[in-house]
Design a protein around this motif. Structure first.
Motif, PDB file in Angstrom:
ATOM      1  N   LEU A 164      -8.809  -9.198 -11.588  1.00 41.92           N
ATOM      2  CA  LEU A 164      -8.564  -7.941 -10.890  1.00 41.92           C
ATOM      3  C   LEU A 164      -8.703  -8.237  -9.394  1.00 41.92           C
ATOM      4  O   LEU A 164      -9.758  -8.057  -8.808  1.00 41.92           O
ATOM      5  CB  LEU A 164      -9.529  -6.838 -11.322  1.00 41.92           C
ATOM      6  CG  LEU A 164      -9.135  -5.450 -10.801  1.00 41.92           C
ATOM      7  CD1 LEU A 164      -8.069  -4.816 -11.686  1.00 41.92           C
ATOM      8  CD2 LEU A 164     -10.334  -4.519 -10.698  1.00 41.92           C
ATOM      9  N   ALA A 211       0.836  -1.213   0.000  1.00 41.19           N
ATOM     10  CA  ALA A 211       0.000   0.000   0.000  1.00 41.19           C
ATOM     11  C   ALA A 211       0.867   1.257   0.000  1.00 41.19           C
ATOM     12  O   ALA A 211       0.536   2.254  -0.640  1.00 41.19           O
ATOM     13  CB  ALA A 211      -0.935  -0.006   1.208  1.00 41.19           C
ATOM     14  N   ALA A 222       6.648   5.920  -7.895  1.00 37.61           N
ATOM     15  CA  ALA A 222       6.676   4.464  -8.031  1.00 37.61           C
ATOM     16  C   ALA A 222       5.521   4.021  -8.923  1.00 37.61           C
ATOM     17  O   ALA A 222       4.431   4.579  -8.853  1.00 37.61           O
ATOM     18  CB  ALA A 222       6.566   3.802  -6.659  1.00 37.61           C
ATOM     19  N   ALA A 224       3.724   1.499  -1.444  1.00 35.92           N
ATOM     20  CA  ALA A 224       4.213   1.646  -2.821  1.00 35.92           C
ATOM     21  C   ALA A 224       3.128   2.243  -3.721  1.00 35.92           C
ATOM     22  O   ALA A 224       3.411   3.058  -4.600  1.00 35.92           O
ATOM     23  CB  ALA A 224       4.682   0.298  -3.367  1.00 35.92           C
ATOM     24  N   ILE A 225       1.869   1.813  -3.487  1.00 35.25           N
ATOM     25  CA  ILE A 225       0.760   2.383  -4.267  1.00 35.25           C
ATOM     26  C   ILE A 225       0.703   3.899  -4.070  1.00 35.25           C
ATOM     27  O   ILE A 225       0.440   4.654  -5.003  1.00 35.25           O
ATOM     28  CB  ILE A 225      -0.588   1.747  -3.825  1.00 35.25           C
ATOM     29  CG1 ILE A 225      -0.633   0.245  -4.136  1.00 35.25           C
ATOM     30  CG2 ILE A 225      -1.779   2.488  -4.440  1.00 35.25           C
ATOM     31  CD1 ILE A 225      -0.757  -0.103  -5.592  1.00 35.25           C
ATOM     32  N   ALA A 226       0.971   4.339  -2.842  1.00 37.47           N
ATOM     33  CA  ALA A 226       0.835   5.763  -2.524  1.00 37.47           C
ATOM     34  C   ALA A 226       2.099   6.574  -2.839  1.00 37.47           C
ATOM     35  O   ALA A 226       2.051   7.793  -2.838  1.00 37.47           O
ATOM     36  CB  ALA A 226       0.488   5.918  -1.041  1.00 37.47           C
ATOM     37  N   ALA A 241      -7.904  -7.784  -5.304  1.00 34.65           N
ATOM     38  CA  ALA A 241      -7.982  -6.559  -4.494  1.00 34.65           C
ATOM     39  C   ALA A 241      -6.686  -5.765  -4.598  1.00 34.65           C
ATOM     40  O   ALA A 241      -6.684  -4.551  -4.416  1.00 34.65           O
ATOM     41  CB  ALA A 241      -8.282  -6.908  -3.042  1.00 34.65           C
ATOM     42  N   ALA A 287      -6.604  -4.117  -8.174  1.00 32.48           N
ATOM     43  CA  ALA A 287      -7.581  -3.020  -8.233  1.00 32.48           C
ATOM     44  C   ALA A 287      -6.971  -1.697  -7.790  1.00 32.48           C
ATOM     45  O   ALA A 287      -7.512  -0.633  -8.087  1.00 32.48           O
ATOM     46  CB  ALA A 287      -8.795  -3.353  -7.362  1.00 32.48           C
ATOM     47  N   LEU A 288      -5.853  -1.751  -7.059  1.00 33.01           N
ATOM     48  CA  LEU A 288      -5.208  -0.530  -6.580  1.00 33.01           C
ATOM     49  C   LEU A 288      -4.016  -0.125  -7.442  1.00 33.01           C
ATOM     50  O   LEU A 288      -3.464   0.958  -7.274  1.00 33.01           O
ATOM     51  CB  LEU A 288      -4.720  -0.720  -5.135  1.00 33.01           C
ATOM     52  CG  LEU A 288      -5.732  -1.232  -4.117  1.00 33.01           C
ATOM     53  CD1 LEU A 288      -5.099  -1.292  -2.730  1.00 33.01           C
ATOM     54  CD2 LEU A 288      -6.975  -0.357  -4.094  1.00 33.01           C
ATOM     55  N   ALA A 289      -3.600  -1.010  -8.349  1.00 29.18           N
ATOM     56  CA  ALA A 289      -2.346  -0.799  -9.085  1.00 29.18           C
ATOM     57  C   ALA A 289      -2.472   0.319 -10.105  1.00 29.18           C
ATOM     58  O   ALA A 289      -3.566   0.700 -10.518  1.00 29.18           O
ATOM     59  CB  ALA A 289      -1.949  -2.101  -9.784  1.00 29.18           C
ATOM     60  N   ASP A 290      -1.317   0.841 -10.524  1.00 27.53           N
ATOM     61  CA  ASP A 290      -1.309   1.822 -11.607  1.00 27.53           C
ATOM     62  C   ASP A 290      -1.766   1.183 -12.905  1.00 27.53           C
ATOM     63  O   ASP A 290      -2.359   1.843 -13.749  1.00 27.53           O
ATOM     64  CB  ASP A 290       0.110   2.391 -11.779  1.00 27.53           C
ATOM     65  CG  ASP A 290       0.538   3.194 -10.572  1.00 27.53           C
ATOM     66  OD1 ASP A 290       0.015   4.300 -10.390  1.00 27.53           O
ATOM     67  OD2 ASP A 290       1.361   2.686  -9.789  1.00 27.53           O
ATOM     68  N   GLU A 291      -1.455  -0.105 -13.066  1.00 30.04           N
ATOM     69  CA  GLU A 291      -1.850  -0.779 -14.300  1.00 30.04           C
ATOM     70  C   GLU A 291      -2.177  -2.238 -14.007  1.00 30.04           C
ATOM     71  O   GLU A 291      -1.447  -2.919 -13.288  1.00 30.04           O
ATOM     72  CB  GLU A 291      -0.699  -0.700 -15.328  1.00 30.04           C
ATOM     73  CG  GLU A 291      -1.069  -1.276 -16.688  1.00 30.04           C
ATOM     74  CD  GLU A 291      -0.015  -0.964 -17.760  1.00 30.04           C
ATOM     75  OE1 GLU A 291       0.901  -0.156 -17.499  1.00 30.04           O
ATOM     76  OE2 GLU A 291      -0.126  -1.539 -18.854  1.00 30.04           O
ATOM     77  N   TRP A 292      -3.293  -2.696 -14.554  1.00 32.39           N
ATOM     78  CA  TRP A 292      -3.660  -4.121 -14.479  1.00 32.39           C
ATOM     79  C   TRP A 292      -3.466  -4.724 -15.859  1.00 32.39           C
ATOM     80  O   TRP A 292      -3.983  -4.207 -16.845  1.00 32.39           O
ATOM     81  CB  TRP A 292      -5.119  -4.278 -14.036  1.00 32.39           C
ATOM     82  CG  TRP A 292      -5.653  -5.689 -14.130  1.00 32.39           C
ATOM     83  CD1 TRP A 292      -5.007  -6.834 -13.773  1.00 32.39           C
ATOM     84  CD2 TRP A 292      -6.937  -6.091 -14.620  1.00 32.39           C
ATOM     85  NE1 TRP A 292      -5.814  -7.926 -13.990  1.00 32.39           N
ATOM     86  CE2 TRP A 292      -7.006  -7.512 -14.509  1.00 32.39           C
ATOM     87  CE3 TRP A 292      -8.048  -5.405 -15.126  1.00 32.39           C
ATOM     88  CZ2 TRP A 292      -8.128  -8.242 -14.902  1.00 32.39           C
ATOM     89  CZ3 TRP A 292      -9.165  -6.128 -15.506  1.00 32.39           C
ATOM     90  CH2 TRP A 292      -9.198  -7.536 -15.391  1.00 32.39           C
TER      91      TRP A 292
END
Lengths: 197, 747
Positions: free
Chosen positions: B260, B243, B251, B245-247, B262, B265-270
């Motif tokens: 997809l 989390a 990055a 890294a997501i924020a 959980a 669903a938060l990633a920059d790219e799926w």
């Protein structure tokens, strides 16, 4: 103790929907498994492979103008020093289960069990002792944070800049709703997608 | 205090109702009286007092809270935690701030699994099998004597190598279980890994020369995560770092997954991928890095062995070739490879866990080798933000070898065929192949004399329930040390009741820079239960090898801590302590593996298909066995708080793609017949845009077959292991959890 207004901030762009918050809350508050103070809502948008999953939290929003407290005929509810809507003296003993709060709530939150209303209390006994609410304390993904209302709103606004690069509709819900909410939410999609206005 | 009397009374009512149901199953057993003191204690009616919520409620409001150090038992991450105890009863848990796997927080399972302590369905006395799902209580004395006699007989006939130990490998079991096997003359200890991540261990051991590399989530600028699902296959600290890294500004997080999740669903790219084809995707990115001259030549020159042999194979793995196999557009593959190179070396292709290639397909070990290759091309191995190779305690634990020498490891063949000289020479031997022991027991009568299983449920967590059950029932004797009546326990000749995680102290353990202890937080709820450090010496005595266990757990822990200058008392008080570590050293990266070539496998990892291929006929789907963050396989659906989450959100449903569903006339929530060559099951579907059209994702946490798990039965669900046949991957022997097709029929 000061009367600075506090808030929980839910950043749904970090939530992995693991429900640690729900079960930590149940244990701390002594709830049976089929009662909970918070739940999650999900909205799919788009079509494969350009699909998205959006999340919102459904729990007491701790309205600044708390219509539930206003309408309660036996005065069980009040807004406490942190700005959260809790039972007077932290007990629901006098609740008569009349459902007026249920009908008054703009977010359809309170539920009735055994003739008494129940909902999130903001963990007054923890925050008054300098700790975080049980849900925030256990959040494994930094999706829940706790601080003053102003700090949480500022933190949310700095997060939104990054989130909007992928989700232009991202927004902070709750700063201006119902007198300002003690439960602020960063949404990646429009509040109306979750029935929030 | 927030705990109102009303709420506790609600809990009390619910508990009594459950107790009535579950104990009925136990009471139906033939009670057997004898003069054993422990048995008398167990039949004393007072000993249910601790589960009496109304009497507890009378006094709890005013009680002080005491914090007891422990670590979680809901999965094998063992996150450090504090158990908050009121009036002698475990009330709640919070994350231990100094434990590197919890970092102060805990997932839902940690909170929910307190229910295990007070579960009326616990195994309360030693039990002996008298029929299918029927057991009679016996005394510890009788159990130890009968098991001991069998072990003596096996040893005297020179067949001690036909004994094995199986468990989820954590320190207490590793110490006592391994020592017990060595004392008896067996070399076989097996674990859950072959249904989890054996390919990861085998693949990395045979490329980077060590098992268990971990991505440096905290410092990475580009995280390519294939199949791993940090938000739902939870190790708490890693979920937190994911989390973060997501924020993190700067990055990028890319999740490659047919679903997809959980996390995705938060990633920059799926990047959705066809199941079973991750290796083709990775090889094509290697092709781009090499043909476009984007790889780290300095790193390759310093560390690579056999790089030229790999480079010579890469020409055919073009992005266009991979598009046909993976369904990922060639231009996407090229772009992602270029983005990785631009971020190198603070980037990684995630080493994963069970995820997409831990134990799923025939190509998993080879896929893991290509993950090592691409990280080497990126120069990310051992670099900040790259593929971390870990660290080790600067001062290791002590031992009792001077006063109580350990039995030597016997030089006898392993029962499961794992390791040098065996049927699967590359299968990691700390982990082994329990499903192969089941096969041997069926095919070679008398080949398995005595099996011991502790807190491990392979009969349910490996594919093909019939294979595992029949195999485990074919052992001459099976002893299961458990807290609950699991599917594996039901196959046992003897079930020995261990006390729960909160009622026992354990061997001090180490994870990276953390050492941690589990202390006794509450008194035993069922007094006849015993901890492993009590059970093993008792069995060893009865088998004639008690001389290897002439010490107490306290003496063992004191000796372990001595070199660190930490007393047992300090350890109990602090629970988790940070200790100095040294970084592990870099090994060469083996692109061309001579041992593999000599054994008839590929010297350089080359594309191979899943056993079942990757192209589907009409109405065929690939099965995915996926995690949910609030369940640990099938161990937790019977915990009411966790099973209720499933019920509230109907998340036991398999996922299928919305377009495919529309073609077949299936709507969200419809019931269908799900068929594989293993059988047909009825399931209710979740119809969603969040999954690849060729996949159906089965949450792996449902479908208990033990009649003793009543709440789980009310949750429902289809277990993917029921749809997958017994198989073994040729290189590492893992169980290939996803090698099947399923078809659907509306009902």
């Amino acid at each position: 103790m000061s009367n600075t207004r506090m808030a929980i901030l839910k950043d749904t762009s970090l939530c992995v929907a693991c429900y640690a918050c729900r079960v930590a809350c149940q244990n701390h508050n002594g709830l049976p498994e089929n009662q909970k103070y918070l739940s999650l809502q999900f909205q799919e948008k788009g079509t494969f492979p350009n699909a998205e999953q959006h999340i919102a939290r459904k729990s007491c929003m701790h309205c600044g103008d708390a219509p539930c407290a206003e309408i309660c005929p036996v005065g069980v509810l009040h807004t406490n020093r942190q700005g959260f809507v809790n039972y007077i003296d932290n007990t629901d003993e006098n609740c008569v289960g009349c459902r007026l709060c249920v009908n008054a709530c703009p977010y359809d939150i309170p539920e009735i069990a055994d003739g008494k209303m129940y909902k999130c209390t903001g963990c007054e006994e923890l925050v008054a002792a300098g700790q975080e609410p049980a849900c925030v304390d256990t959040c494994i993904a930094n999706a829940l944070t706790y601080g003053t209302f102003d700090e949480m709103a500022a933190k949310a606004n700095s997060r939104l800049a990054r989130i909007r690069t992928k989700y232009p509709a991202a927004n902070l819900y709750g700063v201006d709703s119902h007198g300002g909410l003690g439960m602020l939410t960063i949404l990646r999609t429009n509040p109306s997608d979750f029935g929030l206005s | 205090m927030a705990l109102s009397r009303r709420k506790f009374l609600i809990i009390a009512g619910a508990t009594v109702a459950v107790a009535g149901g579950v104990t009925a199953g136990i009471i139906a057993l033939n009670r057997r009286e004898d003069d054993d003191a422990d048995y008398q204690a167990a039949t004393d009616p007072d000993y249910d007092d601790l589960t009496d919520f109304p009497s507890y409620t009378e006094t709890q409001q005013a009680a002080d809270v005491e914090l007891k150090a422990s670590f979680c038992n809901a999965c094998s991450s063992h996150c450090g935690m504090w158990i908050h105890v009121k009036n002698g009863r475990a009330w709640k848990v919070t994350g231990h701030e100094n434990h590197n796997r919890s970092l102060g927080t805990l997932c839902a399972r940690a909170h929910g699994h307190l229910a295990w302590i007070y579960d009326p369905g616990r195994v309360r006395t030693p039990l002996k099998k008298v029929g299918e799902n029927q057991f009679e209580p016996i005394s510890w004395q009788q159990a130890a004597q009968e098991i001991g006699n069998k072990l003596r007989e096996v040893r005297e006939s020179g067949e001690a190598e036909k004994i094995f130990w199986g468990h989820n490998p954590r320190q207490t079991g590793v110490f006592y279980g391994t020592r017990f096997m060595h004392a008896l003359g067996s070399s076989t200890v097996v674990t859950h890994n072959a249904a989890c991540n054996t390919a990861i261990h085998c693949g990395f051991q045979n490329t980077i020369g060590r098992q268990g590399p971990a991505a440096d989530l905290r410092r990475s600028n580009y995280l390519m995560i294939i199949g791993r699902n940090y938000g739902e296959g939870i190790r708490t600290s890693q979920a937190t770092q994911f989390a973060e890294a997501i924020a993190r500004e700067g990055a990028k997080v890319v999740c490659v997954d047919p679903r997809l999740s959980a996390s995705a669903a938060l990633a920059d790219e799926w990047v959705p991928i066809r199941p079973g084809t991750d290796m083709a995707f990775i090889l094509a990115m290697c092709n781009v890095l090499i043909t476009e001259d984007l790889y780290d030549k300095g790193f390759i020159a310093e560390y690579a062995v056999g790089f030229d042999q790999f480079a010579a194979t890469i020409g055919r793995y073009t992005p266009e070739w991979a598009e046909d196999i993976t369904t990922i557009p060639a231009e996407t593959i090229t772009r992602l490879a270029r983005e990785l190179a631009a971020a190198a070396p603070a980037c990684f292709v995630d080493p994963s866990w069970k995820g997409a290639f831990g134990a799923n397909y025939a190509n998993c070990t080879e896929t893991v080798r290509t993950v090592a290759y691409i990280n080497a091309l990126l120069g990310s191995i051992g670099q900040p933000g790259g593929l971390g190779i870990g660290s080790s305690m600067a001062t290791g634990f002590g031992n009792l070898n001077e006063t109580h020498p350990a039995p030597p490891a016997p030089d006898v063949p392993r029962l499961d065929g794992a390791g040098r000289g065996g049927q699967f020479p590359f299968a990691p031997t700390p982990q082994g192949l329990p499903h192969n022991i089941a096969r041997r027991a069926m095919e070679e009568p008398g080949s398995v004399k005595v099996g011991f299983i502790r807190h491990f449920n392979p009969v349910r967590t490996f594919p093909d329930h019939n294979h595992m059950k029949t195999g485990f029932e074919a052992f001459e004797t099976l002893v299961v040390i458990e807290t609950h009546m699991t599917e594996t326990a039901l196959c046992a000749d003897y079930i020995l009741p261990e006390c729960s995680f909160a009622e026992r102290e354990e061997v001090v353990e180490n994870h990276g820079n953390t050492i941690a202890i589990r202390t006794i937080a509450v008194d035993k709820v069922y007094p006849e239960t015993k901890s492993l450090d009590e059970i093993i010496p008792m069995l060893a005595d009865a088998a004639g090898v008690g001389n290897y266990f002439g010490f107490t757990l306290d003496e063992l822990n004191t000796a372990r801590l001595a070199p660190l200058g930490i007393t047992l008392e300090e350890m109990r008080k602090k629970g988790s302590i940070t200790v100095p570590t040294n970084p592990n050293s870099m090994n060469p990266v083996i692109f061309y593996n001579e041992d593999f070539a000599a054994a008839g496998f590929n010297g350089v990892a080359r594309w191979i298909e899943p056993v079942t291929g990757f192209r589907l006929a009409d109405n065929q789907f690939r099965l995915l066995n996926v995690k949910q963050g609030y369940h640990s396989h099938t161990a937790t659906a019977n915990i009411p708080q966790l099973g209720q989450i499933t019920k509230d959100y109907n998340t036991q449903r398999p996922w299928m793609n919305a377009t495919k569903a529309a073609e077949m006339g299936i709507a969200d929530g419809d019931w269908v017949e799900i068929t594989s060559p293993q059988g047909t099951y009825r399931g209710q579907m979740k119809v969603t845009e969040l999954i690849h059209p060729e996949a159906i994702a089965f949450p792996g946490g449902y479908g208990n077959r033990t009649p003793f798990f009543e709440f789980s039965a009310s949750v429902g669900g289809v277990n993917p292991n029921d749809l997958v046949p017994f198989r073994m991957e040729p290189i590492s022997g893992h169980a290939m959890l996803q090698e099947t097709f399923v078809t659907l029929r509306r009902v």
